[in-house]
Scaffold this active site. Structure first.
Site, PDB file in Angstrom:
ATOM      1  N   SER A  12      76.406   0.464  51.276  1.00 16.56           N
ATOM      2  CA  SER A  12      77.657   0.600  50.520  1.00 16.56           C
ATOM      3  C   SER A  12      78.492  -0.652  50.746  1.00 16.56           C
ATOM      4  O   SER A  12      78.888  -0.948  51.886  1.00 16.56           O
ATOM      5  CB  SER A  12      78.438   1.817  50.993  1.00 16.56           C
ATOM      6  OG  SER A  12      79.785   1.701  50.542  1.00 16.56           O
ATOM      7  N   HIS A  37      74.942   0.321  46.734  1.00 18.78           N
ATOM      8  CA  HIS A  37      75.835   1.440  46.433  1.00 18.78           C
ATOM      9  C   HIS A  37      77.273   0.929  46.265  1.00 18.78           C
ATOM     10  O   HIS A  37      77.799   0.237  47.140  1.00 18.78           O
ATOM     11  CB  HIS A  37      75.749   2.445  47.585  1.00 18.78           C
ATOM     12  CG  HIS A  37      76.503   3.717  47.391  1.00 18.78           C
ATOM     13  ND1 HIS A  37      75.980   4.790  46.695  1.00 18.78           N
ATOM     14  CD2 HIS A  37      77.728   4.114  47.816  1.00 18.78           C
ATOM     15  CE1 HIS A  37      76.855   5.792  46.710  1.00 18.78           C
ATOM     16  NE2 HIS A  37      77.933   5.402  47.373  1.00 18.78           N
ATOM     17  N   ASP A  39      81.168   2.034  45.534  1.00 18.08           N
ATOM     18  CA  ASP A  39      82.093   3.168  45.610  1.00 18.08           C
ATOM     19  C   ASP A  39      83.346   2.912  44.784  1.00 18.08           C
ATOM     20  O   ASP A  39      84.163   2.061  45.133  1.00 18.08           O
ATOM     21  CB  ASP A  39      82.481   3.414  47.071  1.00 18.08           C
ATOM     22  CG  ASP A  39      81.338   4.037  47.860  1.00 18.08           C
ATOM     23  OD1 ASP A  39      80.825   5.079  47.408  1.00 18.08           O
ATOM     24  OD2 ASP A  39      80.949   3.484  48.903  1.00 18.08           O
ATOM     25  N   MET A  41      86.860   4.264  43.519  1.00 16.07           N
ATOM     26  CA  MET A  41      87.898   5.235  43.911  1.00 16.07           C
ATOM     27  C   MET A  41      89.166   4.987  43.111  1.00 16.07           C
ATOM     28  O   MET A  41      89.508   3.839  42.828  1.00 16.07           O
ATOM     29  CB  MET A  41      88.185   5.084  45.403  1.00 16.07           C
ATOM     30  CG  MET A  41      86.935   5.204  46.272  1.00 16.07           C
ATOM     31  SD  MET A  41      87.366   5.171  48.018  1.00 16.07           S
ATOM     32  CE  MET A  41      85.716   5.191  48.746  1.00 16.07           C
ATOM     33  N   HIS A  70      78.981   5.099  42.406  1.00 16.08           N
ATOM     34  CA  HIS A  70      79.488   6.415  42.820  1.00 16.08           C
ATOM     35  C   HIS A  70      80.953   6.518  42.410  1.00 16.08           C
ATOM     36  O   HIS A  70      81.813   5.881  43.007  1.00 16.08           O
ATOM     37  CB  HIS A  70      79.310   6.519  44.345  1.00 16.08           C
ATOM     38  CG  HIS A  70      79.848   7.764  44.959  1.00 16.08           C
ATOM     39  ND1 HIS A  70      80.015   7.902  46.326  1.00 16.08           N
ATOM     40  CD2 HIS A  70      80.249   8.947  44.419  1.00 16.08           C
ATOM     41  CE1 HIS A  70      80.506   9.104  46.598  1.00 16.08           C
ATOM     42  NE2 HIS A  70      80.663   9.756  45.469  1.00 16.08           N
ATOM     43  N   MET A  72      84.355   8.200  42.365  1.00 12.63           N
ATOM     44  CA  MET A  72      85.235   9.182  42.993  1.00 12.63           C
ATOM     45  C   MET A  72      86.541   9.113  42.221  1.00 12.63           C
ATOM     46  O   MET A  72      87.582   8.664  42.723  1.00 12.63           O
ATOM     47  CB  MET A  72      85.409   8.846  44.481  1.00 12.63           C
ATOM     48  CG  MET A  72      84.160   9.186  45.287  1.00 12.63           C
ATOM     49  SD  MET A  72      84.061   8.295  46.846  1.00 12.63           S
ATOM     50  CE  MET A  72      83.277   6.790  46.264  1.00 12.63           C
ATOM     51  N   MET A 141      77.646  14.618  49.983  1.00 11.34           N
ATOM     52  CA  MET A 141      78.613  13.901  50.824  1.00 11.34           C
ATOM     53  C   MET A 141      78.588  14.491  52.230  1.00 11.34           C
ATOM     54  O   MET A 141      78.721  15.708  52.406  1.00 11.34           O
ATOM     55  CB  MET A 141      80.033  14.025  50.261  1.00 11.34           C
ATOM     56  CG  MET A 141      80.270  13.369  48.908  1.00 11.34           C
ATOM     57  SD  MET A 141      79.900  11.616  48.815  1.00 11.34           S
ATOM     58  CE  MET A 141      80.965  10.938  50.095  1.00 11.34           C
ATOM     59  N   ASP A 176      75.512  10.538  51.632  1.00  8.49           N
ATOM     60  CA  ASP A 176      76.564   9.523  51.653  1.00  8.49           C
ATOM     61  C   ASP A 176      77.632   9.873  52.681  1.00  8.49           C
ATOM     62  O   ASP A 176      78.358  10.856  52.524  1.00  8.49           O
ATOM     63  CB  ASP A 176      77.174   9.411  50.251  1.00  8.49           C
ATOM     64  CG  ASP A 176      78.079   8.204  50.111  1.00  8.49           C
ATOM     65  OD1 ASP A 176      78.189   7.411  51.065  1.00  8.49           O
ATOM     66  OD2 ASP A 176      78.682   8.065  49.030  1.00  8.49           O
TER      67      ASP A 176
HETATM   68  C1  DX5 Z   1      82.824   7.382  51.167  1.00  5.37           C
HETATM   69  C2  DX5 Z   1      81.870   6.542  50.354  1.00  5.37           C
HETATM   70  C3  DX5 Z   1      80.708   6.048  51.132  1.00  5.37           C
HETATM   71  C4  DX5 Z   1      81.067   5.146  52.292  1.00  5.37           C
HETATM   72  C5  DX5 Z   1      80.036   5.326  53.343  1.00  5.37           C
HETATM   73  O1  DX5 Z   1      83.787   7.912  50.327  1.00  5.37           O
HETATM   74  O2  DX5 Z   1      81.377   7.287  49.252  1.00  5.37           O
HETATM   75  O3  DX5 Z   1      79.735   5.463  50.299  1.00  5.37           O
HETATM   76  O4  DX5 Z   1      81.135   3.801  51.953  1.00  5.37           O
HETATM   77  O5  DX5 Z   1      80.429   4.599  54.461  1.00  5.37           O
HETATM   78  P1  DX5 Z   1      79.823   4.886  55.907  1.00  5.37           P
HETATM   79  O6  DX5 Z   1      78.344   4.691  55.818  1.00  5.37           O
HETATM   80  O7  DX5 Z   1      80.503   3.865  56.760  1.00  5.37           O
HETATM   81  O8  DX5 Z   1      80.187   6.299  56.270  1.00  5.37           O
HETATM   82 ZN    ZN Z   2      79.602   6.508  48.091  1.00  4.87          ZN
END
Ligand code: DX5
Ligand code: ZN
Length: 228
Positions: A12, A37, A39, A41, A70, A72, A141, A176
């Site tokens: 990620s 990956h 993320d 948000m 991904h 969110m 998750m 994740d």
């Molecule tokens: C959290 C994200 C993850 C995050 C994982 O909301 O969706 O992808 O980056 O990070 P680690 O591996 O550090 O928990």
């Molecule tokens: Zn993620």
């Protein structure tokens, strides 16, 4: 993108150097990452803000493997085409993001992208039972989404249940949050094949010392594979 259930490590980039995404992506891919990956948000579905479509589009030329995006965010549907245009290979939406996940998955597939559905820790496996023929990936998750570097929440019974529900369908199970060499064997044994790892991959390394990324990726992969 062909389907298989071998272990795939998806760093990620939330844990990468935010001033240097291109080189960070190239470094983790050169060091053995299977997917990248991303993320997304929105400061609304989760209490953090990251990448809009123009940022994801800027990552695209650096990703030679699979760009796994991904979301969110809520709502999802108004932004699907923008992330398709940005070059996402897989677009994952949360089942908690709205009342019409089935429609969202259809809309994602209609663009030619693979469609994923993600579940927060508090959401049971049953929530996606009727979506499995519409989806290419279920993301479980193992932290509450929003931040990297959080503590792993054990979801192995949910993963086992999903693996059973999926049966022979070509649907990936992605984990994740909090994945590291200690937690990877638990989820791999339960049936997960895609392991997202942010802090566990990027910790201790940099684009100047990419070998650290390689060691970190190999450590997660070896731990997961040892459980199979
Ligand atoms: C959290 C994200 C993850 C995050 C994982 O909301 O969706 O992808 O980056 O990070 P680690 O591996 O550090 O928990
Ligand atoms: Zn993620």
């Amino acid at each position: 993108m062909s389907f298989d259930r071998t272990i795939k490590i998806a760093p990620s980039i939330l844990s990468a150097d935010f001033a240097n995404f291109g080189q960070e992506i190239q470094a983790v891919e050169a060091q053995g990452a299977d997917w990248v990956h991303v993320d997304v948000m929105d400061g609304h579905f989760v209490p953090n803000l990251t990448f809009g479509p123009p940022a994801v589009k800027a990552f695209r030329p650096h990703v030679k493997t699979v760009m796994d995006v991904h979301l969110m965010i809520t709502p999802v549907d108004p932004y699907i085409q923008a992330y398709a245009d940005a070059g996402a290979d897989i677009l994952t939406a949360h089942v908690e993001a709205g009342p019409h996940t089935h429609r969202t998955l259809q809309a994602i597939r209609a663009t030619g992208m693979k469609a994923g559905v993600a579940l927060n820790p508090g959401t049971p496996a049953d929530a996606v039972e009727h979506l499995l023929d519409m989806t290419d990936l279920v993301c479980v998750m193992t932290v509450n989404p929003g931040f990297g570097g959080q503590k792993f929440i054990d979801m192995t019974s949910k993963v086992r249940k999903l693996r059973e529900m999926i049966g022979d369908r070509p649907v990936h199970i992605e984990i994740d949050g909090g994945v590291d060499p200690k937690t990877a064997p638990l989820v791999a044994a339960a049936g997960a094949d895609v392991l997202v790892a942010g802090s566990a991959v990027f910790k201790g390394g940099s684009v100047e010392t990419p070998g650290v990324y390689g060691n970190n990726i190999r450590a997660v992969r070896a731990a997961a594979e040892s459980a199979l």
